[in-house]
Design a protein around this motif. Structure first.
Motif, PDB file in Angstrom:
ATOM      1  N   LYS A  30     -12.248 -29.393 -11.612  1.00 36.81           N
ATOM      2  CA  LYS A  30     -10.921 -28.844 -11.356  1.00 36.81           C
ATOM      3  C   LYS A  30      -9.963 -29.452 -12.383  1.00 36.81           C
ATOM      4  O   LYS A  30     -10.012 -30.655 -12.640  1.00 36.81           O
ATOM      5  CB  LYS A  30     -10.484 -29.237  -9.938  1.00 36.81           C
ATOM      6  CG  LYS A  30      -9.586 -28.212  -9.301  1.00 36.81           C
ATOM      7  CD  LYS A  30      -9.336 -28.547  -7.858  1.00 36.81           C
ATOM      8  CE  LYS A  30      -7.849 -28.466  -7.623  1.00 36.81           C
ATOM      9  NZ  LYS A  30      -7.354 -29.260  -6.556  1.00 36.81           N
ATOM     10  N   LYS A  32      -6.174 -30.252 -13.462  1.00 36.74           N
ATOM     11  CA  LYS A  32      -4.811 -30.343 -12.936  1.00 36.74           C
ATOM     12  C   LYS A  32      -3.887 -30.803 -14.059  1.00 36.74           C
ATOM     13  O   LYS A  32      -4.173 -31.788 -14.732  1.00 36.74           O
ATOM     14  CB  LYS A  32      -4.805 -31.359 -11.790  1.00 36.74           C
ATOM     15  CG  LYS A  32      -3.589 -31.290 -10.972  1.00 36.74           C
ATOM     16  CD  LYS A  32      -3.778 -31.998  -9.649  1.00 36.74           C
ATOM     17  CE  LYS A  32      -2.472 -31.866  -8.900  1.00 36.74           C
ATOM     18  NZ  LYS A  32      -2.616 -31.754  -7.505  1.00 36.74           N
ATOM     19  N   ILE A  34      -0.267 -32.140 -15.420  1.00 39.25           N
ATOM     20  CA  ILE A  34       0.972 -32.809 -15.015  1.00 39.25           C
ATOM     21  C   ILE A  34       1.885 -32.863 -16.231  1.00 39.25           C
ATOM     22  O   ILE A  34       1.516 -33.408 -17.269  1.00 39.25           O
ATOM     23  CB  ILE A  34       0.703 -34.276 -14.584  1.00 39.25           C
ATOM     24  CG1 ILE A  34      -0.401 -34.353 -13.534  1.00 39.25           C
ATOM     25  CG2 ILE A  34       1.968 -34.973 -14.145  1.00 39.25           C
ATOM     26  CD1 ILE A  34       0.031 -34.041 -12.139  1.00 39.25           C
ATOM     27  N   HIS A  47      -5.691 -33.646 -16.026  1.00 38.37           N
ATOM     28  CA  HIS A  47      -6.577 -34.437 -15.171  1.00 38.37           C
ATOM     29  C   HIS A  47      -7.826 -33.621 -14.838  1.00 38.37           C
ATOM     30  O   HIS A  47      -7.730 -32.471 -14.393  1.00 38.37           O
ATOM     31  CB  HIS A  47      -5.861 -34.797 -13.875  1.00 38.37           C
ATOM     32  CG  HIS A  47      -4.738 -35.774 -14.078  1.00 38.37           C
ATOM     33  ND1 HIS A  47      -4.710 -37.016 -13.503  1.00 38.37           N
ATOM     34  CD2 HIS A  47      -3.610 -35.692 -14.838  1.00 38.37           C
ATOM     35  CE1 HIS A  47      -3.625 -37.660 -13.888  1.00 38.37           C
ATOM     36  NE2 HIS A  47      -2.930 -36.865 -14.683  1.00 38.37           N
ATOM     37  N   ILE A  49     -10.804 -33.280 -12.393  1.00 36.59           N
ATOM     38  CA  ILE A  49     -11.145 -33.772 -11.055  1.00 36.59           C
ATOM     39  C   ILE A  49     -12.554 -33.315 -10.688  1.00 36.59           C
ATOM     40  O   ILE A  49     -12.881 -32.131 -10.792  1.00 36.59           O
ATOM     41  CB  ILE A  49     -10.089 -33.288 -10.030  1.00 36.59           C
ATOM     42  CG1 ILE A  49      -8.726 -33.883 -10.453  1.00 36.59           C
ATOM     43  CG2 ILE A  49     -10.443 -33.734  -8.617  1.00 36.59           C
ATOM     44  CD1 ILE A  49      -7.542 -33.268  -9.801  1.00 36.59           C
ATOM     45  N   LEU A  78      -2.987 -40.266  -9.855  1.00 36.22           N
ATOM     46  CA  LEU A  78      -1.752 -39.868 -10.540  1.00 36.22           C
ATOM     47  C   LEU A  78      -0.728 -40.990 -10.649  1.00 36.22           C
ATOM     48  O   LEU A  78      -0.068 -41.129 -11.671  1.00 36.22           O
ATOM     49  CB  LEU A  78      -1.108 -38.673  -9.826  1.00 36.22           C
ATOM     50  CG  LEU A  78      -1.965 -37.412  -9.806  1.00 36.22           C
ATOM     51  CD1 LEU A  78      -1.374 -36.380  -8.872  1.00 36.22           C
ATOM     52  CD2 LEU A  78      -2.064 -36.846 -11.201  1.00 36.22           C
ATOM     53  N   ARG A 215       5.619 -31.160  -2.646  1.00 35.11           N
ATOM     54  CA  ARG A 215       5.585 -29.771  -3.140  1.00 35.11           C
ATOM     55  C   ARG A 215       6.882 -29.378  -3.824  1.00 35.11           C
ATOM     56  O   ARG A 215       6.895 -28.599  -4.755  1.00 35.11           O
ATOM     57  CB  ARG A 215       5.309 -28.812  -1.976  1.00 35.11           C
ATOM     58  CG  ARG A 215       3.838 -28.520  -1.780  1.00 35.11           C
ATOM     59  CD  ARG A 215       3.638 -27.330  -0.868  1.00 35.11           C
ATOM     60  NE  ARG A 215       4.217 -27.526   0.449  1.00 35.11           N
ATOM     61  CZ  ARG A 215       3.592 -28.134   1.460  1.00 35.11           C
ATOM     62  NH1 ARG A 215       2.376 -28.592   1.300  1.00 35.11           N
ATOM     63  NH2 ARG A 215       4.163 -28.283   2.633  1.00 35.11           N
ATOM     64  N   SER A 243       0.133 -35.866  -5.650  1.00 37.22           N
ATOM     65  CA  SER A 243      -0.955 -34.880  -5.738  1.00 37.22           C
ATOM     66  C   SER A 243      -0.446 -33.457  -5.523  1.00 37.22           C
ATOM     67  O   SER A 243      -1.079 -32.492  -5.919  1.00 37.22           O
ATOM     68  CB  SER A 243      -2.067 -35.200  -4.737  1.00 37.22           C
ATOM     69  OG  SER A 243      -1.640 -34.854  -3.445  1.00 37.22           O
ATOM     70  N   GLU A 244       0.725 -33.329  -4.898  1.00 37.69           N
ATOM     71  CA  GLU A 244       1.306 -31.992  -4.706  1.00 37.69           C
ATOM     72  C   GLU A 244       2.209 -31.591  -5.867  1.00 37.69           C
ATOM     73  O   GLU A 244       2.788 -30.517  -5.863  1.00 37.69           O
ATOM     74  CB  GLU A 244       2.101 -31.954  -3.399  1.00 37.69           C
ATOM     75  CG  GLU A 244       1.254 -32.080  -2.153  1.00 37.69           C
ATOM     76  CD  GLU A 244       0.340 -30.880  -1.916  1.00 37.69           C
ATOM     77  OE1 GLU A 244       0.752 -29.746  -2.198  1.00 37.69           O
ATOM     78  OE2 GLU A 244      -0.797 -31.101  -1.431  1.00 37.69           O
ATOM     79  N   GLY A 245       2.392 -32.487  -6.835  1.00 41.30           N
ATOM     80  CA  GLY A 245       3.138 -32.087  -8.033  1.00 41.30           C
ATOM     81  C   GLY A 245       4.398 -32.884  -8.312  1.00 41.30           C
ATOM     82  O   GLY A 245       4.967 -32.776  -9.389  1.00 41.30           O
TER      83      GLY A 245
END
Ligand code: PEP
Ligand code: MN
Length: 372
Positions: A30, A32, A34, A47, A49, A78, A215, A243-245
């Motif tokens: 996965k 991700k 950032i 990232h 994952i 993160l 979020r 982890s939600e951004g």
């Protein structure tokens, strides 16, 4: 693995798109992304994952636009420093928050009257303080205790903050709906100030609330360590937010619950300031009011709250969250620990002196200390 792109690379850059294309050969991973407009540079991280042992670090580092690739072996993907990463840092309402900055969030535990809120903002302005703490939603042990004025007070509170040039209010939220209420009130009043959402110690493992503040990207988050949680559990919980951004997080130490802290309300845990700074990329705040729980003075004439403020600041805290009240005997929440507002200039002078001493000592150590 965390892939850090060179400062000029953005999500629109060809180098970034080529990297994503390259990574398509590992469909089980996965990806991700950032992106953080940091204080000193734009930070774009990719990232990976999942099981990433077949991804060659060397090959990734040879791709155009890649600054470095780091195999992540430790926790806190993160927010973690992973030994080599620089602190994250963020800017909000023109103020910088990182592991070098220093701010004081002073004010009411619970907003009670307009007069008291105005007295606090006025005193902050007169003393050059740009941030306040103000509780509108209060998590109380008894359902019959004052629960805070809630959304009703938000419009006049934000307007008063704006009137006295207070740029940011730190305010606890207990529920997702409170974030929306704060958003609405700011909208209605034309954004006279900013808000940092506080997660209180009782909600330190309320994962749905943590995900909700994670979020949204509008407000930074001040996360308080759980008073019954290990540091590792609390750092993992803070990771939920990221982890939600939302990586605009300040980690706050506020004491832990054990009878071994008696007669203080909680046991002061500020020795963990340098630990959190080493393990994570987050600025670290201390709250001296809640672990002490009263404004008692030591035989030297200095209040215990001052003494523990010094303990946190001398080890490098980046912020202090502290409770004041114009008339502590009349406070509806945490009156016994509120410092009388007239003492604000003294508290500031004391705290800034300790901060200056920390900076001097830091310099001395960097000039004189040996390796490791
Ligand atoms: C507060 O800051 O007023 C508060 C309730 O703090 P804590 O969550 O640390 O008890
Ligand atoms: Mn309080």
């Amino acid at each position: 693995m965390i892939i850090i792109m060179e400062p000029h690379v953005t999500q629109e850059s060809k180098e970034f798109k080529d990297l994503l294309k390259y990574l398509e050969r590992f469909p089980h991973l996965k990806v991700k992304v950032i992106e953080n407009k940091g204080v000193t540079r734009n930070l774009l991280e990719v990232h990976l994952i999942g099981e990433d042992y077949m991804v060659s670090q060397e090959e990734i580092e040879s791709l155009p636009g890649v600054e470095k690739a780091i195999k992540v072996t430790t926790k806190y993907r993160l927010i973690g420093r992973h030994g080599v990463l620089k602190d994250l840092g963020f800017e909000y309402k023109g103020l910088k928050f990182d592991q070098d900055s220093f701010h004081i969030f002073a004010g009411l535990c619970a907003v009670d009257t307009q007069e008291n809120a105005e007295a606090i903002f006025k005193a902050l302005k007169e003393n050059g303080v740009e941030c306040a703490r103000m509780g509108a939603y209060k998590p109380r042990t008894s359902p019959y205790d004052f629960q805070g004025l809630g959304k009703e007070c938000l419009p006049w509170l934000f307007e008063l903050a704006g009137k006295y040039d207070v740029k940011i209010i730190v305010m606890e939220v207990l529920d997702k709906s409170h974030i929306e209420e704060i958003q609405e009130a700011l909208e209605k009043t034309g954004h006279p100030c900013g808000v940092i959402l506080q997660i209180g110690t009782r909600n330190a493992q309320n994962f749905e609330l943590l995900k909700a503040v994670g979020r949204q990207k509008e407000f930074p988050v001040l996360y308080k360590r759980g008073y019954g949680l290990s540091l590792e559990e609390s750092l993992n919980a803070a990771e939920y937010i990221a982890s939600e951004g939302n990586t605009k997080i300040i980690f706050c130490l506020r004491g832990v619950r054990t009878h071994l802290g008696d007669p203080h309300r909680n046991l002061v845990d500020f020795a963990h300031v340098p630990v959190v700074k080493r393990l994570t990329r987050l600025p670290v705040c201390i709250d001296p009011s809640h672990p002490i729980g009263s404004r008692v003075k030591a035989p030297d004439g200095i209040r215990d709250i001052y003494h523990v403020t010094a303990q946190g600041v001398i080890v490098g805290a980046n912020a202090v969250l502290v409770e004041f009240h114009p008339c502590p005997e009349r406070a509806l929440c945490d009156g016994p620990q509120a410092i009388p507002l007239e003492e604000l200039p003294l508290y500031l002078e004391y705290t800034y002196k300790v901060r200056e001493t920390y900076l001097e000592l830091k310099k001395l150590i960097s000039e004189r200390s040996t390796k490791d």
